[in-house]
Enzyme design. Structure first.
Site, PDB file in Angstrom:
ATOM      1  N   ASN A  15      97.194  56.326 -34.026  1.00  0.00           N
ATOM      2  CA  ASN A  15      96.235  56.301 -32.922  1.00  0.00           C
ATOM      3  C   ASN A  15      95.361  55.056 -32.919  1.00  0.00           C
ATOM      4  O   ASN A  15      94.659  54.801 -31.941  1.00  0.00           O
ATOM      5  CB  ASN A  15      95.359  57.553 -32.943  1.00  0.00           C
ATOM      6  N   TYR A  16      95.394  54.289 -34.009  1.00  0.00           N
ATOM      7  CA  TYR A  16      94.763  52.969 -34.028  1.00  0.00           C
ATOM      8  C   TYR A  16      95.874  51.925 -33.888  1.00  0.00           C
ATOM      9  O   TYR A  16      96.072  51.073 -34.742  1.00  0.00           O
ATOM     10  CB  TYR A  16      93.959  52.749 -35.305  1.00  0.00           C
TER      11      TYR A  16
END
Length: 539
Positions: free
Chosen positions: A475-476
């Site tokens: 998600n990063y």
């Protein structure tokens, strides 16, 4: 599913849309694509109401509304040939069927927070399926669950839960404008992760449109695919339309605090002590730290600020007792503590303390900027000898803000096997690090300078973080780790970043991808490859 030819108004609008699109694209393929959408959509909701082409006056506003990173708003950023904002699942099915038939790539966008813009940017011809209109939320307090459509934001989820009950919450992120479609499919963590794990650990069912345009749920997709979409990034496998989530119990009173120290206030010493205990504290207590440069006490002087943000599932006296026993170096005082409710704690972490709850329903960020993020995981504390080098790098940031957000794991995260979902960063991962640099000034050279700073910090941290692989959080999203190119997927190339995100779970994801999407229709610059690309690499 087809439309009745007895609707002249509808056909006139469609013909005008078609002519404007063909004028822009000058291609019969695109004319056929729009005709395909028309023929495969639900007749009760005309497709013309949810289609936007570059000739449409609303195209730019629809495109830019959910673009959260200004790096992807430049004139050179690739734009979609069509934007579809579905009002019905049939619109998503039609978009998949027709894109596959006519060779267009699909990008599904929920909240637009993909750090590299992959939910709305592509290097090959593409359309966007923007789920902004599919955001209904049905909370069932009786069985402690909720059905949440993929276009909903975390803020909308939290608001709807709190509107029904004060005894339940949900363990997801702290930014209320993040969309649940992508957040949950990549793992999703927040202030409750030490008590209840990730958002993905609390999914109990899902609806998804697969590469054949079928709407499937947990039962019909099977356990392998259901495993893959809970942490492996659903965009490699289909388009999530809704999640069924398990709500978690929260007490009527929780306590939060935000305390900042500087170097002159024993900031380094407190940080070193925090690193020794934060992952071992009681699972009801979450304390993260945000590190960044700050103005010193004298003009022109710089220092480092250490901001500790915490959620405790209990009252202030319980928190103070625990802190005095386990982390007295923090020097937490009663006046630092704020007793509140779980939903008010969501406002606190979002920076909206004291505002009405309905601020959580706002899908727009208060402000937008340019940014670049990267991630790491720590297996052991950062040594004291490394800290000055970090501070020196922070001091180098000009006309921007550089920071590190370090979040503790432990607690429930230690109990969940790393193969339970594709997200493998469990026992042994003490902390996650999010590196961020943000700025407001336009220009390619400005962006390049700040991005290079983030890469420099990331390189500096290499000796102190996880190794073999150097782990990262999906998600990063970080395209510096590697990328699929020109619409192709190489197993050899994808494994470089795939093992960073997923460790050994990557190979299981490859097998699932091969089974459910053998033609690799759901492709992006960091999508899961198929076994065919693996075998081609071996031959």
């Amino acid at each position: 599913m087809g439309f009745s030819s007895s609707s002249p108004t509808y056909l006139l609008v469609f013909t005008l849309l078609l002519s404007s699109f063909s004028w822009a694209a000058s291609s019969s393929v695109h004319e056929n694509f729009l005709q395909c959408l028309y023929l495969n959509s639900n007749y009760s909701t005309p497709i013309t109401k949810v289609l936007y082409t570059p000739q449409n006056s609303s195209y730019s506003s629809v495109l830019d509304f959910s673009v959260q990173n200004l790096r992807f708003t430049t004139s050179s950023t690739p734009k979609p040939q069509v934007i579809v904002t579905p009002l019905h699942v049939s619109h998503i099915q039609a978009a998949v069927i027709c894109s596959k038939k006519y060779g267009l790539q699909i990008r599904a966008r929920s909240g637009g927070h993909d750090y590299e813009g992959l939910s709305y940017v592509s290097e090959v011809p593409f359309i966007i399926v923007d789920l902004v209109e599919l955001r209904s939320i049905n909370v069932d307090v009786g069985d402690g669950s909720a059905w949440v459509e993929a276009g909903a934001t975390l803020g909308e989820v939290y608001y709807n839960i709190a509107n029904k009950t004060a005894t339940y919450g949900f363990p997801a992120g702290t930014c209320p404008t993040v969309g649940v479609g992508g957040h949950l499919s990549g793992g999703g963590y927040g202030t409750l992760l030490r008590k209840y794990g990730l958002a993905a650990d609390n999914i109990i069912d899902a609806y998804m449109v697969d590469s054949n345009g079928r709407l499937i749920n947990r039962e019909s997709m099977g356990e392998d695919l259901f495993w893959a979409i809970r942490g492996g990034g659903a965009a490699s496998f289909g388009i999530i339309t809704a999640w069924k989530i398990k709500l978690v119990h929260v007490p009527s009173t929780v306590t939060v605090f935000r305390v900042t120290r500087t170097l002159k206030e024993d900031g380094e010493k407190i940080l070193l002590n925090w690193q020794q205990v934060a992952d071992k504290l009681h699972e009801d207590l979450f304390i993260r730290v945000i590190l960044q440069a700050a103005n010193g006490s004298q003009d022109g002087d710089k220092t480092i600020s250490f901001t500790y943000e915490s959620l405790f599932l209990g009252n202030a006296s319980g928190l103070l007792s625990l802190m005095n026993e386990s982390f007295p170096e923090m020097g937490l005082a009663a006046e630092d503590c704020n007793e509140t409710s779980w939903i008010e704690s969501a406002l606190f972490f979002a920076g909206f303390s004291g505002q009405p709850l309905d601020v959580l329903l706002n899908r727009s960020q208060p402000s937008k900027n340019y940014f670049k993020n990267k991630s790491d995981f720590l297996k052991e504390p950062i040594p004291e000898t490394a800290l000055q080098g970090i501070w020196n790098l922070f001091y180098q940031v000009k006309n921007g803000t550089g920071m590190m957000i370090i979040s503790p794991y432990g607690g429930r995260m230690n109990d969940i096997p790393e193969t339970e979902t594709p997200f493998p960063h469990r026992k042994g991962s003490l902390y996650s690090i999010q590196y961020e640099v943000s700025w407001m000034e336009e220009g390619e050279e400005v962006s390049k300078r700040h991005i290079e700073w983030a890469r420099k910090l990331y390189k500096y941290m290499a000796p102190y973080v996880s190794k073999f692989p150097r782990a990262a959080y999906l998600n990063y999203r970080d395209l510096d780790l590697g990328r699929n190119k020109n619409g192709n997927t190489s197993y050899a190339q994808a494994s470089i970043w795939g093992f960073k995100y997923f460790k050994n779970n990557f190979n299981r994801l490859v097998r699932v991808k091969t089974k459910v999407d053998p033609s690799n229709f759901f492709w992006n610059e960091q999508s899961i490859p198929t076994l065919s690309s693996w075998q081609e690499n071996l031959n």
